[in-house]
Design a protein around this motif. Structure first.
Motif, PDB file in Angstrom:
ATOM      1  N   ALA A   5       0.801  -1.194  -0.121  1.00  0.00           N
ATOM      2  CA  ALA A   5      -0.053   0.010  -0.034  1.00  0.00           C
ATOM      3  C   ALA A   5       0.885   1.070   0.175  1.00  0.00           C
ATOM      4  N   VAL A   6       0.397   2.259  -0.690  1.00  0.00           N
ATOM      5  CA  VAL A   6       1.000   3.547  -0.461  1.00  0.00           C
ATOM      6  C   VAL A   6      -0.124   4.542   0.555  1.00  0.00           C
ATOM      7  N   VAL A   7       0.265   5.151   1.105  1.00  0.00           N
ATOM      8  CA  VAL A   7      -0.342   6.075   2.140  1.00  0.00           C
ATOM      9  C   VAL A   7       0.220   7.217   1.952  1.00  0.00           C
ATOM     10  N   THR A   8      -0.687   8.263   1.424  1.00  0.00           N
ATOM     11  CA  THR A   8      -0.225   9.777   1.757  1.00  0.00           C
ATOM     12  C   THR A   8      -0.619  10.402   3.028  1.00  0.00           C
ATOM     13  N   GLY A   9      -0.020  11.224   3.462  1.00  0.00           N
ATOM     14  CA  GLY A   9      -0.222  11.971   4.816  1.00  0.00           C
ATOM     15  C   GLY A   9      -0.068  10.693   5.840  1.00  0.00           C
ATOM     16  N   GLY A  10       0.885   9.706   5.519  1.00  0.00           N
ATOM     17  CA  GLY A  10       0.939   8.617   6.436  1.00  0.00           C
ATOM     18  C   GLY A  10       1.859   9.027   7.569  1.00  0.00           C
ATOM     19  N   GLY A  11       2.172  10.197   7.823  1.00  0.00           N
ATOM     20  CA  GLY A  11       3.299  10.739   9.004  1.00  0.00           C
ATOM     21  C   GLY A  11       2.592  10.788  10.291  1.00  0.00           C
ATOM     22  N   LEU A  16      -1.346   7.334   9.321  1.00  0.00           N
ATOM     23  CA  LEU A  16      -0.395   6.315  10.134  1.00  0.00           C
ATOM     24  C   LEU A  16      -1.210   5.561  10.709  1.00  0.00           C
ATOM     25  N   ALA A  17      -2.344   5.662  11.235  1.00  0.00           N
ATOM     26  CA  ALA A  17      -3.304   4.316  11.673  1.00  0.00           C
ATOM     27  C   ALA A  17      -3.377   3.445  10.400  1.00  0.00           C
TER      28      ALA A  17
END
Ligand SMILES: NC(=O)c1ccc[n+]([C@@H]2O[C@H](COP(=O)([O-])OP(=O)(O)OC[C@H]3O[C@@H](n4cnc5c(N)ncnc54)[C@H](O)[C@@H]3O)[C@@H](O)[C@H]2O)c1
Length: 276
Positions: A5-11, A16-17
């Motif tokens: 998966a790619v998650v933007t805003g995953g910081g 992150l969840a």
């Protein structure tokens, strides 16, 4: 199960969840975030099944590089979570600037377009389908959920979700949105959690506070095989906030508690009112 998966805003926050859930289910994740410190910290927390790329999701070259980085590191992209977003422009409409309006759309809408474009290219090339999940908001479904530009941007995300779901179905790529209500992240409480709780208790029917993991559960379900017949949907996860709208009576609630009766509107017939 989501494999890569790619998650933007995953910081942080909801992203992150989502990333943590993907990893906990045995998948791999690449986080794209503008905030380098946050992104690196997230990856440290998640371990070697997680990677981080500093990316501004409003820039096409950055989004393209993010997808490429995921393929280079883990070989494929099965799920794209277009989640990064900001509150953006606020204040009275009469005072809004074009610059603040455009910036709100660049970060919240252009990002979803770019993430979808480049993830879909990769998924089509792989030939095994995929899932795209966009983080919209109840603000995209109603007024009063956020400032004007944010509300319009999230409504645009929902419309874009539906249009791309139709277009990408032939490639077995499902596209859905999750619409969170009030979720306990820094975006919401801005360092003042106690104050946020006070108004939340009044507005949200469900007694539990909205947590990022509650949204991640819905987003990851949408990306999973369990949702294999779900596409083009905007799933609300808001503790009943939308169900309780319109909130027109809120303002008069105390007043209305002291009387009962029936109003006949503009029929010419007088309302019948009884004081309690
Ligand atoms: N928290 C809520 O109550 C709530 C409600 C409805 C919708 N949302 C949406 O959920 C999503 C996640 O929000 P959150 O509450 O987790 O917020 P957050 O601020 O905790 O996380 C958002 C992340 O996105 C990143 N980001 C912002 N602009 C970026 C850009 N241009 N490029 C790359 N990264 C960028 C930030 O650095 C941050 O790490 C957003 O789209 C937001 O609009 C949040």
């Amino acid at each position: 199960m989501t494999q890569v998966a790619v998650v933007t805003g995953g910081g942080g926050g909801i992203g992150l969840a989502i990333a943590a859930r993907v990893v906990s289910e045995g998948g791999a994740v690449v986080i794209g975030d503008l905030n380098e410190a946050r992104g690196r910290e997230a990856v440290e927390q998640l371990g070697d099944r997680a990677g981080f790329v500093r990316a501004d999701v409003a820039l096409e070259s950055d989004v393209e590089a993010l997808i490429t980085a995921a393929v280079d590191r883990f070989g494929q992209v099965d799920a794209m979570f277009n989640n990064a977003g900001v509150g953006g422009a606020f204040g009275p409409i009469t005072e809004q600037t074009v610059e603040a309006w455009d910036a709100t759309f660049e970060i919240n809408v252009r990002s979803v377009f770019l993430g979808t474009k480049h993830a879909a290219r990769q998924m089509i090339a792989q030939g095994s389908g995929g899932a795209i999940v966009n983080t919209a908001s109840v603000a995209g479904l109603s007024g009063g959920g956020g400032p004007q530009a944010y509300s319009a941007a999230k409504a645009a995300v929902i419309g874009f979700t539906k249009a791309t779901a139709v277009e990408l179905a032939e490639h077995r790529i499902r596209v859905n949105a999750v619409c969170p209500g009030a979720v306990y992240t820094e975006l919401l409480h801005r360092g003042r959690p106690e104050q946020t709780d006070a108004w939340r208790v009044q507005l949200q029917p469900w007694p539990d506070r909205g947590e990022p993991e509650m949204i991640a559960d819905v987003a990851c379900w949408l990306a999973s095989d369990e949702a294999r017949f779900v596409t083009g949907d905007a799933v609300v996860a808001d503790g009943g906030l939308m169900a309780a709208t319109p909130r027109l009576l809120d303002h008069d609630l105390q007043h209305l508690k002291r009387m009962t009766g029936i109003a006949y509107g503009n029929t010419g017939r007088d309302a019948e009112v009884r004081r309690l």
